[in-house]
Design a protein around this motif. Structure first.
Motif: not given
Length: 214
Positions: A173-184
């Motif tokens: 995302t724009e805020s540098c979060l991963l999607v899906p959330i449970k990712s690395v």
């Protein structure tokens, strides 16, 4: 099915030396079973050359990285694996649905999924370790953006270099979060010197007051 330690789930839930009551145990069993059914783990990785430009400054895949913590982990390495792994969108949907109707389940899903993705990353690590050893190289501990002073913005770089949206459905995302959330996403150094490669992030992270620190 991804094998993981139940003790890790309890750690994420905040049970420090204590045991949950029977009701929590039963609900946790149910949530874990549902997560195992929903999870669709996928991963991608690729080796890149690594250049050490100055103290705490490196370059790999055309990306300039400034991080003293990562540089310490990669000392002596001339190449790295970049890796990304995810449990898939169905796990996110379970958590989102529970958040709307039963928050206690959402908390259990979150904790179990956190333990599950770390265990899956360990499985990927094993694959990388075996691949590296076939050519006389050894893996260093994986190190993810957001640990220590390794900026979380490098999630974007790893995703771009590995083409994760197309290959495993992982976006940033724009805020540098991963999607899906449970990712690395992570960097794994490769060197000629053997050392244990499954050291956990807590041992590398300088945040001493973290509630989830081992």
């Amino acid at each position: 099915m991804i094998a993981f330690e139940r003790s890790e789930v309890l750690r994420y839930l905040g049970y420090r030396g204590a045991q949950p009551d029977e009701m929590v145990e039963q609900n946790l069993d149910r949530c874990i079973a549902e997560l195992q059914s929903a999870a669709a783990p996928k991963s991608v990785f690729q080796a890149f050359e690594l250049s050490h430009l100055a103290e705490g400054t490196m370059k790999t895949g055309g990306v300039l990285i400034r991080s003293k913590n990562l540089a310490r982990t990669l000392k002596g390495c001339t190449s790295v694996y970049l890796m990304a792994a995810t449990l898939g969108l169905a796990v996110d949907r379970l958590i989102t649905r529970a958040s709307a109707v039963r928050m206690s389940d959402a908390v259990l899903y979150q904790a179990a999924a956190a333990a599950m993705i770390e265990a899956y990353c360990d499985e990927v690590n094993d694959t990388l370790r075996e691949e590296a050893e076939r050519v006389g190289l050894y893996c260093r501990p994986r190190f993810s953006p957001g640990y220590g002073d390794f900026r979380i913005e490098h999630q974007r770089d790893i995703s771009r270099l590995l083409d994760t949206p197309r290959k495993i459905g992982l976006t940033v995302t724009e805020s540098c979060l991963l999607v899906p959330i449970k990712s690395v996403t992570a960097v794994i150094g490769l060197s000629n010197t053997p050392q244990p490669c499954h050291r956990k992030g807590c041992e590398e992270c300088s945040k001493q007051d973290c509630a989830f620190r081992r």
